[in-house]
Design a protein around this motif. Sequence first.
Motif, PDB file in Angstrom:
ATOM      1  N   MET A 481      72.934  29.939   8.167  1.00 61.33           N
ATOM      2  CA  MET A 481      72.153  29.097   9.068  1.00 61.33           C
ATOM      3  C   MET A 481      72.366  27.621   8.754  1.00 61.33           C
ATOM      4  O   MET A 481      72.446  26.779   9.649  1.00 61.33           O
ATOM      5  N   SER A 482      72.450  27.286   7.470  1.00 64.35           N
ATOM      6  CA  SER A 482      72.678  25.894   7.076  1.00 64.35           C
ATOM      7  C   SER A 482      74.038  25.401   7.577  1.00 64.35           C
ATOM      8  O   SER A 482      74.172  24.279   8.078  1.00 64.35           O
ATOM      9  N   ARG A 519      70.115  25.101  20.683  1.00 68.56           N
ATOM     10  CA  ARG A 519      70.538  25.908  19.535  1.00 68.56           C
ATOM     11  C   ARG A 519      69.877  25.424  18.244  1.00 68.56           C
ATOM     12  O   ARG A 519      69.407  26.216  17.438  1.00 68.56           O
ATOM     13  N   GLU A 520      69.859  24.118  18.061  1.00 71.96           N
ATOM     14  CA  GLU A 520      69.303  23.569  16.827  1.00 71.96           C
ATOM     15  C   GLU A 520      67.804  23.834  16.716  1.00 71.96           C
ATOM     16  O   GLU A 520      67.288  24.115  15.643  1.00 71.96           O
ATOM     17  N   ILE A 521      67.095  23.767  17.856  1.00 75.13           N
ATOM     18  CA  ILE A 521      65.652  23.997  17.834  1.00 75.13           C
ATOM     19  C   ILE A 521      65.349  25.434  17.431  1.00 75.13           C
ATOM     20  O   ILE A 521      64.499  25.691  16.580  1.00 75.13           O
ATOM     21  N   VAL A 522      66.035  26.391  18.042  1.00 74.75           N
ATOM     22  CA  VAL A 522      65.731  27.788  17.735  1.00 74.75           C
ATOM     23  C   VAL A 522      66.206  28.180  16.343  1.00 74.75           C
ATOM     24  O   VAL A 522      65.696  29.129  15.750  1.00 74.75           O
ATOM     25  N   MET A 523      67.186  27.443  15.794  1.00 71.53           N
ATOM     26  CA  MET A 523      67.652  27.750  14.446  1.00 71.53           C
ATOM     27  C   MET A 523      66.739  27.187  13.375  1.00 71.53           C
ATOM     28  O   MET A 523      66.772  27.620  12.233  1.00 71.53           O
ATOM     29  N   SER A 524      65.937  26.206  13.723  1.00 66.68           N
ATOM     30  CA  SER A 524      65.079  25.565  12.734  1.00 66.68           C
ATOM     31  C   SER A 524      63.635  25.663  13.177  1.00 66.68           C
ATOM     32  O   SER A 524      63.289  25.331  14.296  1.00 66.68           O
ATOM     33  N   SER A 525      62.766  26.120  12.282  1.00 65.46           N
ATOM     34  CA  SER A 525      61.337  26.190  12.583  1.00 65.46           C
ATOM     35  C   SER A 525      60.637  24.892  12.214  1.00 65.46           C
ATOM     36  O   SER A 525      59.434  24.774  12.375  1.00 65.46           O
ATOM     37  N   ASN A 584      82.873  25.555  -0.377  1.00 63.83           N
ATOM     38  CA  ASN A 584      83.109  25.701  -1.809  1.00 63.83           C
ATOM     39  C   ASN A 584      83.050  27.187  -2.158  1.00 63.83           C
ATOM     40  O   ASN A 584      82.885  28.042  -1.278  1.00 63.83           O
ATOM     41  N   ASP A 585      83.160  27.483  -3.448  1.00 63.03           N
ATOM     42  CA  ASP A 585      83.190  28.891  -3.863  1.00 63.03           C
ATOM     43  C   ASP A 585      81.889  29.617  -3.532  1.00 63.03           C
ATOM     44  O   ASP A 585      81.899  30.813  -3.226  1.00 63.03           O
ATOM     45  N   GLU A 586      80.777  28.892  -3.579  1.00 58.81           N
ATOM     46  CA  GLU A 586      79.485  29.540  -3.360  1.00 58.81           C
ATOM     47  C   GLU A 586      79.267  29.927  -1.904  1.00 58.81           C
ATOM     48  O   GLU A 586      78.736  31.001  -1.607  1.00 58.81           O
ATOM     49  N   ASN A 587      79.686  29.044  -0.980  1.00 59.92           N
ATOM     50  CA  ASN A 587      79.414  29.309   0.433  1.00 59.92           C
ATOM     51  C   ASN A 587      80.661  29.724   1.207  1.00 59.92           C
ATOM     52  O   ASN A 587      80.680  29.679   2.434  1.00 59.92           O
ATOM     53  N   ARG A 588      81.712  30.112   0.492  1.00 55.43           N
ATOM     54  CA  ARG A 588      82.980  30.402   1.157  1.00 55.43           C
ATOM     55  C   ARG A 588      82.845  31.559   2.154  1.00 55.43           C
ATOM     56  O   ARG A 588      83.356  31.495   3.278  1.00 55.43           O
ATOM     57  N   ALA A 589      82.141  32.634   1.760  1.00 56.61           N
ATOM     58  CA  ALA A 589      82.030  33.803   2.641  1.00 56.61           C
ATOM     59  C   ALA A 589      81.316  33.448   3.943  1.00 56.61           C
ATOM     60  O   ALA A 589      81.773  33.798   5.042  1.00 56.61           O
ATOM     61  N   ALA A 590      80.209  32.737   3.825  1.00 58.90           N
ATOM     62  CA  ALA A 590      79.464  32.351   5.023  1.00 58.90           C
ATOM     63  C   ALA A 590      80.268  31.374   5.866  1.00 58.90           C
ATOM     64  O   ALA A 590      80.280  31.461   7.110  1.00 58.90           O
ATOM     65  N   SER A 591      80.968  30.428   5.220  1.00 58.00           N
ATOM     66  CA  SER A 591      81.766  29.441   5.950  1.00 58.00           C
ATOM     67  C   SER A 591      82.889  30.114   6.736  1.00 58.00           C
ATOM     68  O   SER A 591      83.125  29.804   7.917  1.00 58.00           O
ATOM     69  N   LEU A 592      83.588  31.062   6.099  1.00 60.31           N
ATOM     70  CA  LEU A 592      84.693  31.735   6.772  1.00 60.31           C
ATOM     71  C   LEU A 592      84.194  32.590   7.942  1.00 60.31           C
ATOM     72  O   LEU A 592      84.889  32.736   8.956  1.00 60.31           O
ATOM     73  N   ASN A 659      66.537  34.886  14.158  1.00 62.16           N
ATOM     74  CA  ASN A 659      67.932  34.710  13.766  1.00 62.16           C
ATOM     75  C   ASN A 659      68.875  35.155  14.885  1.00 62.16           C
ATOM     76  O   ASN A 659      69.896  34.516  15.152  1.00 62.16           O
ATOM     77  N   LEU A 660      68.521  36.252  15.541  1.00 58.02           N
ATOM     78  CA  LEU A 660      69.339  36.741  16.648  1.00 58.02           C
ATOM     79  C   LEU A 660      69.399  35.713  17.768  1.00 58.02           C
ATOM     80  O   LEU A 660      70.457  35.486  18.372  1.00 58.02           O
ATOM     81  N   GLU A 661      68.257  35.070  18.045  1.00 58.59           N
ATOM     82  CA  GLU A 661      68.208  34.061  19.103  1.00 58.59           C
ATOM     83  C   GLU A 661      69.172  32.918  18.807  1.00 58.59           C
ATOM     84  O   GLU A 661      69.938  32.491  19.681  1.00 58.59           O
ATOM     85  N   SER A 662      69.133  32.442  17.579  1.00 58.64           N
ATOM     86  CA  SER A 662      70.015  31.319  17.235  1.00 58.64           C
ATOM     87  C   SER A 662      71.481  31.733  17.282  1.00 58.64           C
ATOM     88  O   SER A 662      72.345  30.959  17.691  1.00 58.64           O
ATOM     89  N   ASN A 663      71.785  32.985  16.897  1.00 57.68           N
ATOM     90  CA  ASN A 663      73.170  33.446  16.928  1.00 57.68           C
ATOM     91  C   ASN A 663      73.656  33.675  18.347  1.00 57.68           C
ATOM     92  O   ASN A 663      74.801  33.357  18.677  1.00 57.68           O
ATOM     93  N   LEU A 664      72.811  34.228  19.197  1.00 60.69           N
ATOM     94  CA  LEU A 664      73.205  34.425  20.593  1.00 60.69           C
ATOM     95  C   LEU A 664      73.503  33.098  21.274  1.00 60.69           C
ATOM     96  O   LEU A 664      74.496  32.952  21.989  1.00 60.69           O
ATOM     97  N   LEU A 665      72.612  32.122  21.045  1.00 61.86           N
ATOM     98  CA  LEU A 665      72.812  30.827  21.688  1.00 61.86           C
ATOM     99  C   LEU A 665      74.027  30.097  21.119  1.00 61.86           C
ATOM    100  O   LEU A 665      74.655  29.292  21.805  1.00 61.86           O
ATOM    101  N   SER A 666      74.337  30.356  19.874  1.00 64.32           N
ATOM    102  CA  SER A 666      75.486  29.667  19.275  1.00 64.32           C
ATOM    103  C   SER A 666      76.810  30.211  19.799  1.00 64.32           C
ATOM    104  O   SER A 666      77.859  29.607  19.594  1.00 64.32           O
TER     105      SER A 666
END
Length: 668
Positions: A481-482, A519-525, A584-592, A659-666
């Motif tokens: 999400m970040s 998209r940004e509104i529904v992704m952030s509360s 970076n190494d920590e967020n590589r999976a999510a970034s990819l 989470n589904l809402e933000s992903n659908l809109l994205s």
Amino acid sequence: MELFITILIMLIIIGLSNVINRFVPLIPVPLIQIALGVVFEVVPFGIHLDLNPELFFVLFIAPLLYNDGRKTPRDELWSLRTPILLLALGLVFLTVLVAGYGIHMLIPSIPLPAAFALAAILSPTDAVAVGAMAERVHLPKSILRTLEGEALMNDASGLVAFKFALAATVTGVFSLADASISFVVIAVGGLLLGAVMSFLIRKIGVLLRRLGMEDVTVHMLIQIITPFIIYLVSEELGLSGILAVVAGGIIHAIDRDRADTIQPKMQIVAESTWTVIVYILNGLVFVILGLQLPNVISKIWENDAFNHVQIMTYIFIITLMLFVLRFLWIYAFETTAWKMNKQEKPFMKHIILTTLSGVRGAVTLAGAFSIPFVLMDGSPFPERDLILFISAGVILLTLITASIALPLIADKEEKAGADVAQVRALTKIFDRSIQVVKAEMNDDNKAAVLSVIADLNKYLNRYSTQDDKKKWGSHFQKQEMSIRTKAIHAERKEIEHLLKTGEVNEELGMFYLKVLDRREIVMSSRMKSQIWSSLRSIGRTIGRVFMKKQMDPSNPMRERVNASRNLRIQTCESAITAIRSQMNDENRAASLTIISHYERIIFMLRAGDTELDDNAFNEKKLELQIKAIQEQRNTVQELFETGDIHRNTAASLRHYINNLESNLLSEE
């Protein structure tokens, strides 16, 4: 004007109580509403409302019980008819008899008939309070349905017993035979009259539709006034208005289910209207209870003739007596039914849950307020103020006990059971949302409908894998999400740059900026994100007034499609660049994962897929997605209210839907 202000303040209290409950979920909403009612009664600038018992029953209890009868599953109630009747009738009369003698022995200053009257008004559980308690814990469905059925029926038996005991106190005359016959006539007559009146009113509605009167507002008005008419007519004829409205609600549901024609619009309006009405009335019941407490308490607390410690002891003993009687009655029935091979061996935890769920509410206090001030000979009614005080004390003590004990005793769902319940609920949620989207299909939006349905099916299939279920609630999901938020910022920056340089059409650029804002509104509360999105939208609207470059109305459709495709490709590439720059190494999976999503969009656009960049298509798709998500939220609330899912499961599903809402809109 004073009455209007009083009603306005009570409505504000209802809203405020739910806000407070969001921050302090351990305290149930009814207790918060009672506390706020007390506060607004005692403060100098507060409000005051005299409780009229007759008006209270017709204005609050009648529509609430009618709605309960309308919504409560009839098949389940019928299958549980034996325990419901034993609780609603047998336990009530046992409580009147045993607790009546017990109260008289405990407080000799209360005559035996008056003690029976107090026991009678304390015997019925409160339907509103039971529903409020059930929302906080996951009660087994059989227990929940039993409690609902009991609360629908025992008001009548308790109030009838109360009226006879009250008459015996006032007149000094009582006949068990006459009372028994009168009870049967009052109860059965109320049920029959309520059923007949509801059936006739429903047929009047059908007749109006056949005459061409299809106005939903008129039919909704008829439905709203039905419980008031049934209650008033029943009480005027000396029958049970409470049982009449319950029967009326059940007949309404039966006739609606058997209707020849389905009226989707009417059903939607009816459910929405009743949801608002019940929400307000439920809240007002507890607020009014809170407003009455200071006056009831002050009459005893400020009277030096009463020993305060002794009176509080009375309340504890009487409440304990009620719980013990309820426990023994339930235990005896469950054990007997098991020995007769009519059900499985009873669980002690279930018996205790059913016992503690027997909370008292505003019906008890309203009944106590109906006690006359004087007897037939003109002498004061014995210990009227004390009876009111004890009634209020028992109400509060049962509410507090249930609020504390039920969550502790009712174990949270076992992990495996919770997972099964959540998967089943999620399947139902997706099925409902897909049906809603299908119902919107026409020749103009067919492509958008099929696209949304495909997306919903994709996410349902993804959830069925264990890895994806772990992602939704894990650190991976937070990282994702970040990163999505940063990608949106990069897309917005690219569009704003293209608008400034004149490389993109203003209408097209503004459309995609609005999409990004959503998209940004529904992704952030966070309120901050919503405020900034709103300010950006306002700023762009003002800026358009002063922009020299205007859209070209002669721009052919093909050019607009190509421009839209090129803009999406550029924004996707900017997002990919921004993601890679912070990977970076920590967020590589999510970034990819997110980069792969953007690369897929670019590939489809360059391959000639025009649907993704067609403004009209995107607008239709967005509208359908919002409807699908709203239906999912409605379904979660429905499953929670019917006891099919636990509060924790409901919270988890709501988080998943966000989470589904933000992903659908994205993915637009």
